[in-house]
Design a protein around this motif. Structure first.
Motif, PDB file in Angstrom:
ATOM      1  N   GLU A 106      41.753  29.066  57.153  1.00 25.25           N
ATOM      2  CA  GLU A 106      42.147  28.420  55.898  1.00 25.25           C
ATOM      3  C   GLU A 106      42.189  29.430  54.759  1.00 25.25           C
ATOM      4  O   GLU A 106      43.149  29.480  53.969  1.00 25.25           O
ATOM      5  CB  GLU A 106      41.160  27.297  55.560  1.00 25.25           C
ATOM      6  N   SER A 107      41.161  30.224  54.674  1.00 20.50           N
ATOM      7  CA  SER A 107      41.092  31.226  53.612  1.00 20.50           C
ATOM      8  C   SER A 107      42.186  32.276  53.779  1.00 20.50           C
ATOM      9  O   SER A 107      42.822  32.694  52.805  1.00 20.50           O
ATOM     10  CB  SER A 107      39.718  31.893  53.623  1.00 20.50           C
ATOM     11  N   PHE A 108      42.415  32.703  55.018  1.00 21.69           N
ATOM     12  CA  PHE A 108      43.439  33.711  55.277  1.00 21.69           C
ATOM     13  C   PHE A 108      44.809  33.232  54.797  1.00 21.69           C
ATOM     14  O   PHE A 108      45.537  33.969  54.119  1.00 21.69           O
ATOM     15  CB  PHE A 108      43.488  34.046  56.770  1.00 21.69           C
ATOM     16  N   LEU A 109      45.164  31.995  55.141  1.00 18.33           N
ATOM     17  CA  LEU A 109      46.471  31.469  54.741  1.00 18.33           C
ATOM     18  C   LEU A 109      46.569  31.323  53.229  1.00 18.33           C
ATOM     19  O   LEU A 109      47.631  31.568  52.638  1.00 18.33           O
ATOM     20  CB  LEU A 109      46.719  30.123  55.419  1.00 18.33           C
ATOM     21  N   ALA A 110      45.468  30.945  52.593  1.00 18.55           N
ATOM     22  CA  ALA A 110      45.475  30.812  51.133  1.00 18.55           C
ATOM     23  C   ALA A 110      45.700  32.169  50.466  1.00 18.55           C
ATOM     24  O   ALA A 110      46.423  32.276  49.465  1.00 18.55           O
ATOM     25  CB  ALA A 110      44.160  30.196  50.664  1.00 18.55           C
ATOM     26  N   ASN A 161      49.174  33.198  48.523  1.00 14.23           N
ATOM     27  CA  ASN A 161      48.815  33.269  47.100  1.00 14.23           C
ATOM     28  C   ASN A 161      48.446  31.888  46.550  1.00 14.23           C
ATOM     29  O   ASN A 161      48.931  31.468  45.494  1.00 14.23           O
ATOM     30  CB  ASN A 161      49.962  33.879  46.292  1.00 14.23           C
ATOM     31  N   LYS A 162      47.547  31.199  47.272  1.00 13.73           N
ATOM     32  CA  LYS A 162      47.134  29.857  46.879  1.00 13.73           C
ATOM     33  C   LYS A 162      45.677  29.807  46.411  1.00 13.73           C
ATOM     34  O   LYS A 162      45.123  28.725  46.223  1.00 13.73           O
ATOM     35  CB  LYS A 162      47.313  28.889  48.060  1.00 13.73           C
ATOM     36  N   ILE A 163      45.054  30.965  46.238  1.00 11.43           N
ATOM     37  CA  ILE A 163      43.668  30.996  45.771  1.00 11.43           C
ATOM     38  C   ILE A 163      43.632  30.661  44.280  1.00 11.43           C
ATOM     39  O   ILE A 163      44.420  31.186  43.488  1.00 11.43           O
ATOM     40  CB  ILE A 163      43.035  32.374  46.033  1.00 11.43           C
ATOM     41  N   GLU A 164      42.708  29.797  43.906  1.00  9.36           N
ATOM     42  CA  GLU A 164      42.655  29.293  42.531  1.00  9.36           C
ATOM     43  C   GLU A 164      42.492  30.409  41.501  1.00  9.36           C
ATOM     44  O   GLU A 164      43.055  30.341  40.402  1.00  9.36           O
ATOM     45  CB  GLU A 164      41.496  28.295  42.407  1.00  9.36           C
ATOM     46  N   LYS A 165      41.740  31.449  41.841  1.00 11.48           N
ATOM     47  CA  LYS A 165      41.479  32.520  40.875  1.00 11.48           C
ATOM     48  C   LYS A 165      42.688  33.422  40.641  1.00 11.48           C
ATOM     49  O   LYS A 165      42.701  34.194  39.680  1.00 11.48           O
ATOM     50  CB  LYS A 165      40.292  33.365  41.335  1.00 11.48           C
ATOM     51  N   GLY A 166      43.679  33.389  41.538  1.00  8.09           N
ATOM     52  CA  GLY A 166      44.863  34.210  41.329  1.00  8.09           C
ATOM     53  C   GLY A 166      45.243  35.022  42.553  1.00  8.09           C
ATOM     54  O   GLY A 166      44.810  34.746  43.676  1.00  8.09           O
ATOM     55  N   ASP A 167      46.065  36.032  42.333  1.00  5.97           N
ATOM     56  CA  ASP A 167      46.602  36.877  43.402  1.00  5.97           C
ATOM     57  C   ASP A 167      45.488  37.777  43.945  1.00  5.97           C
ATOM     58  O   ASP A 167      45.092  38.759  43.312  1.00  5.97           O
ATOM     59  CB  ASP A 167      47.753  37.717  42.843  1.00  5.97           C
TER      60      ASP A 167
END
Length: 296
Positions: free
Chosen positions: A177-181, A185-191
């Motif tokens: 899940e984290s890898f795909l995020a 570029n779907k992480i809340e904090k940014g790129d």
């Protein structure tokens, strides 16, 4: 009259080097010429040329007139024409001390022009360079401790300035899940990748402020690359740091990948509590007396 024929040699320039001096007493032509020599594991040709002159003069009585023959225009013209001294100032200072109030003439001779004594000095200097290259000195002493065992920053003032390059790597293992995020570029904090790259570059430049005994250095270039392995949910980080200086940049390269990895961890910890940073290691280094070391 004493005649001194000197020569220096260096493999790689900088690299392993040797020097030699042939000393003749013209007042006693039957006397066997003296031959002195030495080497250094990490040096330059000019330093070896200078050291040959210094040691040759130091081996003669101070009250004798001397003629020094060298095929180094660097040495002879600096002495005879007062060329500006821009490098090797430690050796020039030693030479000044040796020649103070002495009657010495400096003569340039063409190298490899069938001058018997110059050719002999050249051969001995090359042999010394080969000897130290094939049998480099080893030490079991830690470089960051003094004779009493107390920590101490290494004195690099007499080291040669060379091109230094180091590569390092590490892996960040994440959940799928984290890898795909991260990838999308779907992480809340940014790129994440861009942030990790910037963090790694900043960290490399600040290494001497983080690691107590590292020297502040002038970094010429920093590269940080990321390889995303979706099949294994692994982000591999590789750094390459370049500098022209007197000490290596391994710590800068290692610090760069470490802080890049920590930045990924920080930005993703809200969705992945088990992100793992692993396999931090040096891949390759070059420059300085140890030459090229490759773990790739």
């Amino acid at each position: 009259m004493i005649e001194i024929y000197t020569d220096g040699s260096c493999l790689g320039n900088p690299g392993p080097g040797g020097w030699a001096a042939i000393i003749l007493d013209t007042n006693d032509p039957d006397k066997t010429p003296s031959r002195i020599k030495g080497n250094c594991p990490d040096t330059t040709n000019n330093r070896m040329e200078l050291l040959a002159v210094i040691e040759g003069i130091a081996s003669t009585p101070s009250d004798r007139k001397i003629k020094v023959y060298s095929d180094s225009k660097y040495v002879v013209d600096t002495l005879n024409k007062n060329w500006k001294r821009k490098a090797n100032l430690d050796l020039w200072e030693k030479l000044d001390q040796q020649i103070h109030n002495r009657n010495i003439e400096y003569i340039w001779i063409k190298g490899h022009a069938n001058n018997t004594h110059n050719e002999e000095a050249d051969n001995i200097a090359q042999q010394e360079a080969n000897n130290i290259a094939q049998n480099p000195p080893t030490s079991t002493n830690l470089s960051h401790t003094d004779k009493t065992g107390k920590i101490s920053m290494v004195d690099i003032s007499n080291k040669n300035t060379t091109l230094r390059i180091a590569k390092a790597t590490c892996d960040v293992m994440t959940s799928h899940e984290s890898f795909l995020a991260i990838k999308n570029n779907k992480i809340e904090k940014g790129d994440v990748i861009s942030s990790a790259r910037i963090a790694g570059i900043l960290a490399a430049k600040k290494t001497s402020s983080i690691i107590p005994l590292c020297h502040p250095i002038l970094i010429s270039h920093i590269e940080i690359a990321f390889n995303l392995d979706e099949a294994n949910n692994v982000i591999s980080i590789t750094s390459k740091v370049t500098s022209s200086g007197q000490t290596g940049v391994e710590m800068e390269a290692l610090t760069a990948v470490t802080i890049s990895a920590l930045t990924i961890y920080d930005m993703c910890k809200s969705i992945d509590k088990q992100t793992t940073i692993t396999n931090i290691r040096l891949l390759k280094k070059s420059g300085g007396k140890s030459g090229i070391i490759n773990f790739e």
